[in-house]
Design an enzyme around this catalytic site. Structure first.
Site, mmCIF file in Angstrom:
data_model
loop_
_atom_site.group_PDB
_atom_site.id
_atom_site.type_symbol
_atom_site.label_atom_id
_atom_site.label_comp_id
_atom_site.label_asym_id
_atom_site.label_seq_id
_atom_site.Cartn_x
_atom_site.Cartn_y
_atom_site.Cartn_z
ATOM 1 N N CYS A 134 0.804 -1.228 0.000
ATOM 2 C CA CYS A 134 0.000 0.000 0.000
ATOM 3 C C CYS A 134 0.839 1.282 0.000
ATOM 4 C CB CYS A 134 -0.962 -0.003 1.184
ATOM 5 S SG CYS A 134 -0.208 -0.521 2.740
ATOM 6 N N HIS A 247 -2.624 6.516 4.311
ATOM 7 C CA HIS A 247 -1.185 6.667 4.574
ATOM 8 C C HIS A 247 -0.697 7.975 3.952
ATOM 9 C CE1 HIS A 247 -1.186 2.631 5.951
ATOM 10 N NE2 HIS A 247 -0.535 2.014 4.987
HETATM 11 N N1 LIG Z 1 -5.107 -3.085 5.475
HETATM 12 C C1 LIG Z 1 -4.437 -2.573 4.459
HETATM 13 O O1 LIG Z 1 -4.317 -1.335 4.328
HETATM 14 C C2 LIG Z 1 -3.822 -3.457 3.438
HETATM 15 C C3 LIG Z 1 -3.257 -2.863 2.314
HETATM 16 C C4 LIG Z 1 -2.671 -3.665 1.340
HETATM 17 C C5 LIG Z 1 -2.667 -5.029 1.520
HETATM 18 N N2 LIG Z 1 -3.221 -5.582 2.622
HETATM 19 C C6 LIG Z 1 -3.207 -7.031 2.752
HETATM 20 O O2 LIG Z 1 -4.533 -7.504 2.626
HETATM 21 C C7 LIG Z 1 -4.721 -8.655 3.453
HETATM 22 C C8 LIG Z 1 -5.902 -8.412 4.403
HETATM 23 O O3 LIG Z 1 -5.652 -7.259 5.165
HETATM 24 P P1 LIG Z 1 -6.774 -6.598 6.074
HETATM 25 O O4 LIG Z 1 -6.169 -5.342 6.549
HETATM 26 O O5 LIG Z 1 -8.072 -6.566 5.380
HETATM 27 O O6 LIG Z 1 -6.846 -7.627 7.307
HETATM 28 P P2 LIG Z 1 -8.036 -7.918 8.333
HETATM 29 O O7 LIG Z 1 -8.886 -6.734 8.522
HETATM 30 O O8 LIG Z 1 -7.378 -8.518 9.516
HETATM 31 O O9 LIG Z 1 -8.895 -9.040 7.576
HETATM 32 C C9 LIG Z 1 -8.411 -10.348 7.384
HETATM 33 C C10 LIG Z 1 -9.426 -11.137 6.599
HETATM 34 O O10 LIG Z 1 -8.894 -12.439 6.359
HETATM 35 C C11 LIG Z 1 -9.877 -13.382 6.748
HETATM 36 N N3 LIG Z 1 -9.288 -14.657 7.163
HETATM 37 C C12 LIG Z 1 -8.493 -14.901 8.228
HETATM 38 N N4 LIG Z 1 -8.220 -16.221 8.291
HETATM 39 C C13 LIG Z 1 -8.862 -16.808 7.249
HETATM 40 C C14 LIG Z 1 -9.003 -18.140 6.785
HETATM 41 N N5 LIG Z 1 -8.405 -19.173 7.415
HETATM 42 N N6 LIG Z 1 -9.736 -18.378 5.676
HETATM 43 C C15 LIG Z 1 -10.352 -17.361 5.031
HETATM 44 N N7 LIG Z 1 -10.292 -16.073 5.422
HETATM 45 C C16 LIG Z 1 -9.547 -15.807 6.528
HETATM 46 C C17 LIG Z 1 -10.592 -12.715 7.907
HETATM 47 O O11 LIG Z 1 -11.812 -13.382 8.156
HETATM 48 P P3 LIG Z 1 -12.460 -13.409 9.641
HETATM 49 O O12 LIG Z 1 -13.130 -12.085 9.822
HETATM 50 O O13 LIG Z 1 -13.422 -14.530 9.542
HETATM 51 O O14 LIG Z 1 -11.346 -13.640 10.606
HETATM 52 C C18 LIG Z 1 -10.749 -11.331 7.326
HETATM 53 O O15 LIG Z 1 -11.804 -11.306 6.395
HETATM 54 C C19 LIG Z 1 -3.382 -8.876 4.159
HETATM 55 O O16 LIG Z 1 -2.619 -9.784 3.387
HETATM 56 C C20 LIG Z 1 -2.725 -7.518 4.117
HETATM 57 O O17 LIG Z 1 -1.325 -7.584 4.168
HETATM 58 C C21 LIG Z 1 -3.806 -4.826 3.587
#
Ligand SMILES: NC(=O)c1ccc[n+]([C@@H]2O[C@H](COP(=O)([O-])OP(=O)(O)OC[C@H]3O[C@@H](n4cnc5c(N)ncnc54)[C@H](OP(=O)(O)O)[C@@H]3O)[C@@H](O)[C@H]2O)c1
Length: 349
Positions: A134, A247
């Site tokens: 990001c 950010h």
């Molecule tokens: N946040 C950012 O700004 C950002 C930016 C770029 C990239 N990313 C990347 O995007 C990804 C998600 O980030 P996020 O910020 O959205 O995280 P988050 O809010 O913690 O969400 C994680 C998601 O993954 C799901 N999950 C966890 N374990 C799982 C499983 N075993 N099977 C299927 N789904 C599962 C969770 O479901 P539950 O609700 O059921 O636990 C939730 O929907 C990460 O790889 C992160 O590095 C994030």
């Protein structure tokens, strides 16, 4: 998104996944074409989708059977476990994690910058495409128009990163800790190992032997891959700030050509798709995370000549600028949906 492709959002309950659903609904993708997956913990939960909602299903090995495009946003481990196998069965994977970004066969794409990288997956069913980090996306949205105009030889970046970069639980942590501090209580840390409310700290990724954390190293490597030029010198310092979303990046550039006309540079930045100039010196109004939050455009301003890079003939070889972008949208969900859109337009997936 054109066509009738079936689309899965893996990690739909997360900070990024919810934005993905929001963007797909706003693009007019009918609910019947979209499947929302998360961990078994969330199965049966309902998520808003346009005027209605979608039921969350537990994600597993068979979930992507018959799915054309899967937007993965459930962390690297899930992407690694399921991504390539699903691609081999014919689903196009657009992955938000860092699992595949540096793999030679995986395009790392910001559509406004290097959509041509998708030509390599022309007419393939089952490709893996990576969404960049990001902070890298937001920084390069600001720096690329200048790179194209004057050539960037060196880039020094300092980030100011919102807590939501660490997911939905981190946003909740900032909310809870802010209240605890205001109530005179000790803030309880669950997501970060130090308080995020009323604090600023070095990015919460592992620090390598060279002293740089993983986020900083990603910014260097991913810039080289996206720009297709490993000769550009890049160094980064990545910092978490107590901001919910969007950010910021302070960027110092050393250029291949001197800057003749700062207004022309400002115009070039403003003409770049996905960027909006916010650079009002008289009103002291420049990009802020509050203004960038929920927006698609990356805001760019504080454009200044760098007086430390003026040579003996008075030519200026350096610029300073400041950018702010919503990393849940352009830094993640929006960029992923744009990749899917470009795939449809350019290569007919
Ligand atoms: N946040 C950012 O700004 C950002 C930016 C770029 C990239 N990313 C990347 O995007 C990804 C998600 O980030 P996020 O910020 O959205 O995280 P988050 O809010 O913690 O969400 C994680 C998601 O993954 C799901 N999950 C966890 N374990 C799982 C499983 N075993 N099977 C299927 N789904 C599962 C969770 O479901 P539950 O609700 O059921 O636990 C939730 O929907 C990460 O790889 C992160 O590095 C994030």
């Amino acid at each position: 998104m054109n066509g009738n492709q079936s689309i899965a959002v893996v990690g739909a309950t997360g900070a990024v996944g919810r934005e993905m659903l929001d963007i797909l609904a706003a693009e007019g993708v009918e609910a019947g074409r979209v499947k929302a997956f998360a961990s078994p913990r969330s199965a049966g939960q309902r998520l808003p989708y346009g005027p209605g909602d979608l039921a969350v299903e537990a994600f597993g090995g068979e979930s992507l059977e018959g799915i054309d495009i899967a937007l993965f946003s459930a962390g690297s481990a899930i992407s690694k476990q399921f991504g390539r196998a699903a691609a081999a069965r014919g689903t196009v994977i657009i992955d938000n994690s860092s699992a595949f970004r540096m793999d030679a066969d995986v395009p790392l794409v910001v559509p406004e910058i290097n959509a041509e990288a998708l030509d390599g997956v022309a007419s393939q069913r089952g490709a893996v495409i990576a969404n960049p980090n990001c902070s890298t996306i937001i920084t390069l949205m600001a720096a690329t128009p200048i790179h194209r105009m004057l050539g960037v030889k060196r880039m020094v970046v300092s980030t100011y990163q919102a807590v939501s970069g660490a997911g939905a639980a981190a946003m909740e942590e900032l909310r809870r800790q802010a209240q605890q501090v205001l109530d005179g209580e000790k803030p309880v840390c669950k997501v970060f190992d130090q308080p995020c409310a009323f604090n600023v700290f070095s990015h919460n990724t592992t620090i390598g032997e060279d002293g740089y954390n993983v986020e900083e190293t990603k910014m260097v490597k991913e810039t080289h891959k996206i720009w297709g030029d490993a000769s550009v010198r890049v160094t980064a310092t990545c910092i978490r700030v107590p901001v919910f979303r969007a950010h910021c990046a302070s960027i110092n550039l050393t250029l291949a050509q001197p800057v003749d006309n700062l207004d022309a540079v400002r115009e070039t930045i403003g003409a770049f798709a996905g960027v909006r100039v916010v650079d009002d010196r008289a009103a002291n109004r420049f990009p802020t995370p509050l203004e960038a939050s929920g927006k698609d455009d990356v805001l760019v301003g504080r454009l200044r000549l760098d007086p430390s890079q003026i040579d003996s003939q008075g030519r200026c070889w350096g610029l300073n600028l400041f950018a702010s972008g919503d990393q849940l949208r352009k830094g993640a969900a929006l960029n992923a949906v744009q990749i899917a859109d470009v795939l449809g337009e350019r290569v007919g997936v």
